[in-house]
Design a protein around this motif. Sequence first.
Motif, PDB file in Angstrom:
ATOM      1  N   ASP A 149     -10.966   5.842  -1.285  1.00 51.81           N
ATOM      2  CA  ASP A 149     -11.859   5.477  -0.180  1.00 51.81           C
ATOM      3  C   ASP A 149     -11.343   5.972   1.163  1.00 51.81           C
ATOM      4  N   ALA A 150     -10.085   5.655   1.490  1.00 54.13           N
ATOM      5  CA  ALA A 150      -9.587   6.058   2.801  1.00 54.13           C
ATOM      6  C   ALA A 150      -8.068   6.044   2.848  1.00 54.13           C
ATOM      7  N   LEU A 151      -7.544   6.933   3.653  1.00 55.01           N
ATOM      8  CA  LEU A 151      -6.133   6.949   4.012  1.00 55.01           C
ATOM      9  C   LEU A 151      -6.102   6.774   5.524  1.00 55.01           C
ATOM     10  N   VAL A 152      -5.443   5.705   5.999  1.00 56.75           N
ATOM     11  CA  VAL A 152      -5.509   5.360   7.419  1.00 56.75           C
ATOM     12  C   VAL A 152      -4.119   5.074   7.988  1.00 56.75           C
ATOM     13  N   ARG A 153      -4.037   5.107   9.298  1.00 52.74           N
ATOM     14  CA  ARG A 153      -2.854   4.631  10.014  1.00 52.74           C
ATOM     15  C   ARG A 153      -3.220   3.359  10.750  1.00 52.74           C
ATOM     16  N   VAL A 154      -2.376   2.354  10.631  1.00 58.35           N
ATOM     17  CA  VAL A 154      -2.565   1.116  11.376  1.00 58.35           C
ATOM     18  C   VAL A 154      -1.230   0.713  11.994  1.00 58.35           C
ATOM     19  N   THR A 177     -16.724  -4.482  -2.318  1.00 59.95           N
ATOM     20  CA  THR A 177     -17.876  -5.291  -1.935  1.00 59.95           C
ATOM     21  C   THR A 177     -18.310  -6.226  -3.058  1.00 59.95           C
ATOM     22  N   SER A 178     -17.502  -6.305  -4.107  1.00 61.67           N
ATOM     23  CA  SER A 178     -17.814  -7.185  -5.233  1.00 61.67           C
ATOM     24  C   SER A 178     -17.597  -8.648  -4.842  1.00 61.67           C
ATOM     25  N   ARG A 179     -18.015  -9.547  -5.722  1.00 60.45           N
ATOM     26  CA  ARG A 179     -17.881 -10.968  -5.429  1.00 60.45           C
ATOM     27  C   ARG A 179     -16.425 -11.373  -5.233  1.00 60.45           C
ATOM     28  N   SER A 180     -15.525 -10.757  -6.000  1.00 61.31           N
ATOM     29  CA  SER A 180     -14.091 -11.009  -5.886  1.00 61.31           C
ATOM     30  C   SER A 180     -13.347  -9.683  -5.898  1.00 61.31           C
ATOM     31  N   ALA A 181     -12.144  -9.685  -5.355  1.00 69.45           N
ATOM     32  CA  ALA A 181     -11.253  -8.529  -5.465  1.00 69.45           C
ATOM     33  C   ALA A 181     -10.277  -8.809  -6.600  1.00 69.45           C
ATOM     34  N   TYR A 182     -10.218  -7.916  -7.577  1.00 68.48           N
ATOM     35  CA  TYR A 182      -9.445  -8.160  -8.783  1.00 68.48           C
ATOM     36  C   TYR A 182      -8.110  -7.419  -8.735  1.00 68.48           C
ATOM     37  N   PRO A 183      -7.109  -7.928  -9.458  1.00 65.08           N
ATOM     38  CA  PRO A 183      -5.774  -7.327  -9.397  1.00 65.08           C
ATOM     39  C   PRO A 183      -5.714  -5.860  -9.794  1.00 65.08           C
ATOM     40  N   ASP A 184      -6.664  -5.390 -10.617  1.00 66.36           N
ATOM     41  CA  ASP A 184      -6.566  -3.995 -11.058  1.00 66.36           C
ATOM     42  C   ASP A 184      -6.771  -2.991  -9.925  1.00 66.36           C
ATOM     43  N   VAL A 185      -7.183  -3.471  -8.730  1.00 71.64           N
ATOM     44  CA  VAL A 185      -7.241  -2.558  -7.590  1.00 71.64           C
ATOM     45  C   VAL A 185      -5.855  -2.006  -7.276  1.00 71.64           C
ATOM     46  N   ALA A 186      -4.810  -2.766  -7.589  1.00 66.51           N
ATOM     47  CA  ALA A 186      -3.450  -2.288  -7.368  1.00 66.51           C
ATOM     48  C   ALA A 186      -3.160  -1.063  -8.227  1.00 66.51           C
ATOM     49  N   LEU A 187      -3.682  -1.039  -9.450  1.00 69.02           N
ATOM     50  CA  LEU A 187      -3.476   0.108 -10.337  1.00 69.02           C
ATOM     51  C   LEU A 187      -4.171   1.350  -9.779  1.00 69.02           C
ATOM     52  N   GLN A 188      -5.389   1.179  -9.264  1.00 67.96           N
ATOM     53  CA  GLN A 188      -6.098   2.295  -8.645  1.00 67.96           C
ATOM     54  C   GLN A 188      -5.310   2.855  -7.467  1.00 67.96           C
ATOM     55  N   LEU A 189      -4.932   1.963  -6.557  1.00 69.53           N
ATOM     56  CA  LEU A 189      -4.265   2.405  -5.338  1.00 69.53           C
ATOM     57  C   LEU A 189      -2.904   3.026  -5.635  1.00 69.53           C
ATOM     58  N   ASP A 212       3.128   4.511   3.222  1.00 66.08           N
ATOM     59  CA  ASP A 212       3.974   3.331   3.408  1.00 66.08           C
ATOM     60  C   ASP A 212       3.531   2.146   2.563  1.00 66.08           C
ATOM     61  N   GLY A 213       2.271   2.107   2.212  1.00 65.21           N
ATOM     62  CA  GLY A 213       1.783   0.970   1.444  1.00 65.21           C
ATOM     63  C   GLY A 213       0.298   1.103   1.177  1.00 65.21           C
ATOM     64  N   ALA A 214      -0.299   0.022   0.733  1.00 67.34           N
ATOM     65  CA  ALA A 214      -1.725   0.033   0.406  1.00 67.34           C
ATOM     66  C   ALA A 214      -2.342  -1.299   0.803  1.00 67.34           C
ATOM     67  N   ALA A 215      -3.661  -1.284   0.925  1.00 65.91           N
ATOM     68  CA  ALA A 215      -4.374  -2.504   1.293  1.00 65.91           C
ATOM     69  C   ALA A 215      -5.792  -2.420   0.768  1.00 65.91           C
ATOM     70  N   VAL A 216      -6.410  -3.573   0.604  1.00 67.12           N
ATOM     71  CA  VAL A 216      -7.805  -3.636   0.196  1.00 67.12           C
ATOM     72  C   VAL A 216      -8.583  -4.402   1.265  1.00 67.12           C
ATOM     73  N   LEU A 217      -9.723  -3.850   1.636  1.00 70.24           N
ATOM     74  CA  LEU A 217     -10.657  -4.574   2.489  1.00 70.24           C
ATOM     75  C   LEU A 217     -11.724  -5.156   1.579  1.00 70.24           C
ATOM     76  N   PRO A 228      -2.617  -6.735   2.038  1.00 70.78           N
ATOM     77  CA  PRO A 228      -1.775  -5.718   1.409  1.00 70.78           C
ATOM     78  C   PRO A 228      -1.833  -5.807  -0.105  1.00 70.78           C
ATOM     79  N   VAL A 229      -1.556  -4.676  -0.743  1.00 70.88           N
ATOM     80  CA  VAL A 229      -1.580  -4.568  -2.207  1.00 70.88           C
ATOM     81  C   VAL A 229      -0.308  -3.858  -2.662  1.00 70.88           C
ATOM     82  N   ARG A 230       0.328  -4.392  -3.692  1.00 70.85           N
ATOM     83  CA  ARG A 230       1.522  -3.742  -4.237  1.00 70.85           C
ATOM     84  C   ARG A 230       1.163  -2.438  -4.933  1.00 70.85           C
ATOM     85  N   ILE A 231       1.959  -1.389  -4.649  1.00 70.44           N
ATOM     86  CA  ILE A 231       1.778  -0.109  -5.353  1.00 70.44           C
ATOM     87  C   ILE A 231       3.143   0.451  -5.752  1.00 70.44           C
ATOM     88  N   ASP A 232       4.106  -0.424  -6.006  1.00 68.39           N
ATOM     89  CA  ASP A 232       5.467   0.001  -6.307  1.00 68.39           C
ATOM     90  C   ASP A 232       5.559   0.592  -7.717  1.00 68.39           C
TER      91      ASP A 232
END
Length: 277
Positions: A149-154, A177-189, A212-217, A228-232
């Motif tokens: 989706d996006a690579l950003v600087r914050v 934009t789903s009803r919930s954010a599920y843990p498998d987003v970490a695998l994607q990121l 430096d890291g990952a995040a989900v909106l 933030p989301v773990r991507i280690d």
Amino acid sequence: MPGAVRTIKRGGSRFYINPETAEKVPGVTSIVGMLPKPFLPFWASRMAAETAVDNLPAVTAIAERDRDGAVDYLRNSHVRYTNLRARIGSDAHDMFERMIRLEEIGRVHPDLEPYRLGFAEFLTAVRPQLIRAEDVAWSDEHGYAGSFDALVRVRLGEDGKPDPAGTEHTLMVDWKTSRSAYPDVALQLAAYAHADRVISPDGTSEPMPHIDGAAVLHITPDGWVFKPVRIDEEIFNVFLTLRHVFQWDREISKTVFGSPIAQSVRRLVTGTQRRAA
């Protein structure tokens, strides 16, 4: 100059085609789809039951004229819901990309307006600087690809909150934009962040920058949260395990049986059996 990355669907999975070599690799979401989902049958059953209860007069009327039609209407409740959510999600992602690129957004469909307002609040609160959006992350080493989706600087303070005077962080971000954010987003990121390179829409390729890291909106009509989301390495290794499972499912499993060493011979058909037939 190489052309754009193409995608194809095979056996319900998406594959990406390397514009330079024509190599075909599975998509990140198709690989993550190898995760077991034991909750899905129960969710689909609940959707059918809720549809029946909420539309009882209409279902009864359909059943009186066409029993099979009523069964199909209820049986496909979860499919209609999924398709509707997919359409809203796709339209919202398109709008988010335009907004983070600072395009002027006019009036939108009422279904999208809550998402527009939420994303505008996010932009004001976090002030992300866009590096890339909707480009393809490609792993030569592990053989996968996916559109992120996006690579950003914050800029974040020591407490991890947005701070204009804070330290700059490069984050791989996913909009949900789903009803919930599920843990498998970490695998994607994690898959995107650990890829070898980024391929632009025109097919040009650059090494994946340091991340430096990952995040989900996670944004819904009721509000939004940016977390933030773990991507280690531990998370990425789980993804790589699913990559092996994908290869087993699509390729290796089809090669495990060889030609028969021995097998039964055709049974004798007697004259009595022939006459009876």
